[in-house]
Design a protein around this motif. Structure first.
Motif, short mmCIF file in Angstrom:
data_model
loop_
_atom_site.label_atom_id
_atom_site.label_comp_id
_atom_site.label_asym_id
_atom_site.label_seq_id
_atom_site.Cartn_x
_atom_site.Cartn_y
_atom_site.Cartn_z
N ASP A 243 0.82 -1.22 0.00
CA ASP A 243 0.00 0.00 0.00
C ASP A 243 0.85 1.27 0.00
OD1 ASP A 243 -3.11 -0.68 0.64
OD2 ASP A 243 -1.79 -2.20 1.47
N PHE A 244 2.00 1.21 0.67
CA PHE A 244 2.80 2.41 0.84
C PHE A 244 3.80 2.64 -0.28
CE2 PHE A 244 1.09 2.04 5.09
CZ PHE A 244 0.93 3.36 5.49
N LYS A 245 3.63 1.98 -1.41
CA LYS A 245 4.47 2.31 -2.57
C LYS A 245 4.21 3.74 -3.04
CE LYS A 245 5.20 -2.37 -4.30
NZ LYS A 245 4.98 -3.34 -5.41
N GLU A 246 2.99 4.21 -2.77
CA GLU A 246 2.64 5.62 -3.00
C GLU A 246 2.37 6.26 -1.64
OE1 GLU A 246 2.86 7.05 -5.87
OE2 GLU A 246 3.31 5.16 -6.91
N PRO A 247 2.60 7.58 -1.51
CA PRO A 247 2.39 8.24 -0.21
C PRO A 247 0.97 8.05 0.31
CG PRO A 247 3.55 9.69 -1.72
CD PRO A 247 3.10 8.51 -2.54
N LEU A 248 0.86 7.69 1.59
CA LEU A 248 -0.44 7.50 2.24
C LEU A 248 -0.40 8.13 3.62
CD1 LEU A 248 -1.42 3.79 1.46
CD2 LEU A 248 -2.54 5.84 0.60
N PRO A 249 -1.57 8.58 4.13
CA PRO A 249 -1.62 9.14 5.48
C PRO A 249 -1.20 8.10 6.53
CG PRO A 249 -3.61 9.70 4.27
CD PRO A 249 -2.86 8.71 3.43
N GLU A 300 14.58 2.91 8.14
CA GLU A 300 14.45 3.58 6.85
C GLU A 300 13.81 2.67 5.80
OE1 GLU A 300 18.32 5.06 5.87
OE2 GLU A 300 18.22 6.65 7.37
N TRP A 301 12.81 1.87 6.25
CA TRP A 301 12.06 1.05 5.31
C TRP A 301 10.87 1.85 4.75
CZ3 TRP A 301 12.24 -3.08 9.64
CH2 TRP A 301 13.45 -3.80 9.56
N ILE A 302 10.20 2.60 5.64
CA ILE A 302 9.11 3.49 5.25
C ILE A 302 9.32 4.79 6.01
CG2 ILE A 302 6.60 3.85 5.20
CD1 ILE A 302 6.21 0.86 5.23
N LEU A 303 9.28 5.94 5.31
CA LEU A 303 9.60 7.21 5.93
C LEU A 303 8.53 8.26 5.67
CD1 LEU A 303 13.42 7.58 5.13
CD2 LEU A 303 12.40 7.10 7.35
N PRO A 304 8.40 9.27 6.56
CA PRO A 304 7.50 10.39 6.28
C PRO A 304 8.02 11.19 5.09
CG PRO A 304 8.14 10.31 8.61
CD PRO A 304 9.03 9.37 7.89
N VAL A 305 7.10 11.66 4.27
CA VAL A 305 7.50 12.41 3.07
C VAL A 305 6.75 13.75 3.00
CG1 VAL A 305 8.21 10.43 1.71
CG2 VAL A 305 5.80 11.11 1.69
N MET A 317 7.04 4.03 1.07
CA MET A 317 8.07 3.00 1.03
C MET A 317 9.35 3.57 0.42
SD MET A 317 7.99 -0.27 1.82
CE MET A 317 9.23 -1.57 1.80
N THR A 318 10.50 3.22 1.00
CA THR A 318 11.77 3.70 0.48
C THR A 318 12.40 2.66 -0.44
OG1 THR A 318 13.05 2.75 2.31
CG2 THR A 318 12.14 4.98 2.62
N GLU A 319 13.38 3.10 -1.21
CA GLU A 319 14.13 2.16 -2.06
C GLU A 319 14.84 1.13 -1.20
OE1 GLU A 319 14.23 1.75 -5.30
OE2 GLU A 319 12.75 3.33 -5.58
N LYS A 320 15.32 1.58 -0.02
CA LYS A 320 15.99 0.64 0.88
C LYS A 320 15.03 -0.45 1.33
CE LYS A 320 18.33 0.34 5.35
NZ LYS A 320 18.81 1.08 6.54
N GLY A 321 13.76 -0.07 1.63
CA GLY A 321 12.78 -1.06 2.05
C GLY A 321 12.49 -2.06 0.96
N LEU A 322 12.28 -1.57 -0.25
CA LEU A 322 12.00 -2.46 -1.38
C LEU A 322 13.19 -3.37 -1.66
CD1 LEU A 322 10.24 0.09 -3.76
CD2 LEU A 322 9.15 -1.76 -2.49
#
Length: 338
Positions: A243-249, A300-305, A317-322
């Protein structure tokens, strides 16, 4: 701090819930809420109840052991008020008695058709409403209101009511938020100060255990359990990444994880109730939810943007997480082939 008040519409089945209504009303007033609602219903009161629901911030439904007074259509007034609140997309919380059959005989529905309607309505609420809380005694009910209403404010933020003399305070807060937004843009990419960031980093293959609440159905009965879920950080990152591949609340953390627990919960509860055949309404422990969010950030798997136009914190989702998911899965496939 801006002085806000929130209006809560309370709906019950009728006179037999008067003690519960008084406890809830007094507790809400003590917490700074305004409580509304109609104790006696008639066809003429329906329009007034709807106006109150239109103007309220939250709807609180108290369900004991009766379906309650019925309209000319045969649908209970409480049921009609619930349906109207749903159509108006009002945040709803339900406090229902844990064991209706254990209440005094005079508090029970005497007619079989009303007992059937009560059971159907009870199951409908358990299925449709996200926040359903069971209680046993009036003291339990008071504690539940004190515990869960602040969570409603956090999960379903609303504008609320501000005293007219506080207009200048409101303008000052708007100006303050604008200043914060400017600073946020300047400091974008920097980590926000957070005491949880001192948590030690975890390995993506490390096991994480946490508890959660879930409704369990066995032999036609309903029960709430607190099972333990054992999983790895890799599985949690994989679930959230979908779900978090795109920014989400930020609030989507709980939604995604609760959906996951609804899908996996039956296996967990069958360790405690082997004959359980269905589960629903999973809710992750708030402490575990915070730990998961902070570890996602800490590693740093998922970060605030940044924030959206409603000032909600957005996560991605960050590149590091993926990459962590891809590398771990690749190693797993190699081990299998060997």
């Amino acid at each position: 701090m801006l002085d806000k008040r929130y209006q809560v519409f309370i709906t019950t089945s009728g006179k037999e819930m008067q003690p519960e209504r008084m406890v809830v009303s007094q507790t809400l007033i003590g917490m700074g809420f305004f409580s509304w609602g109609l104790e006696q219903r008639t066809p003429l009161s329906t329009a007034f109840a709807r106006r109150q629901i239109d103007d309220c911030d939250y709807v609180l439904l108290l369900l004991g052991s009766q379906y309650g007074e019925q309209s000319v259509s045969g649908v209970g007034y409480m049921h009609l008020e619930y349906i109207y609140a749903v159509t108006k997309q009002k945040p709803i919380i339900v406090f229902m008695h844990e064991n209706p059959e254990a209440r005094s005989l005079e508090l029970q529905e005497q007619r079989p058709e009303l007992k059937e309607k009560f059971e159907e309505f009870r199951h409908q609420l358990q299925k449709e409403v996200e926040q359903v809380v069971c209680y046993r005694t009036l003291r339990d009910l008071e504690l539940a209101v004190r515990s869960y209403m602040p969570q409603m404010l956090e999960r379903n933020p609303v504008v609320g009511w501000v005293r007219p003399q506080n207009i200048q305070v409101l303008q000052d807060e708007i100006d303050n938020l604008k200043s914060q937004l400017v600073r946020s843009k300047i400091e974008q990419g920097k980590k926000e100060a957070d005491p949880f960031l001192t948590l030690p980093k975890v390995s993506i293959n490390e096991v994480f255990n946490f508890d959660y609440r879930i409704h369990v159905y066995q032999d036609g009965n309903f029960k709430e359990l607190n099972p333990i879920r054992e999983t790895t950080w890799l599985e949690l990152v994989s679930i959230l990444s979908q779900d978090f591949k795109e920014p989400l609340p930020e609030e989507f953390f709980s939604k995604v994880l609760n959906d996951y627990l609804n899908a996996k919960g039956l296996a967990d509860v069958q360790l405690l109730m082997p004959r359980a055949h269905a589960v629903a309404r999973a809710q992750i422990n708030i402490r575990a939810l915070h730990t998961i969010k902070q570890q996602m950030r800490n590693n740093e798997w998922i970060l605030p943007v940044g924030r959206d136009d409603r000032q909600r914190m957005m996560w991605k989702m960050t590149e590091k997480g993926l990459k962590s998911i891809e590398v771990t899965q690749l190693i797993g496939r190699r081990n299998i082939s060997i």
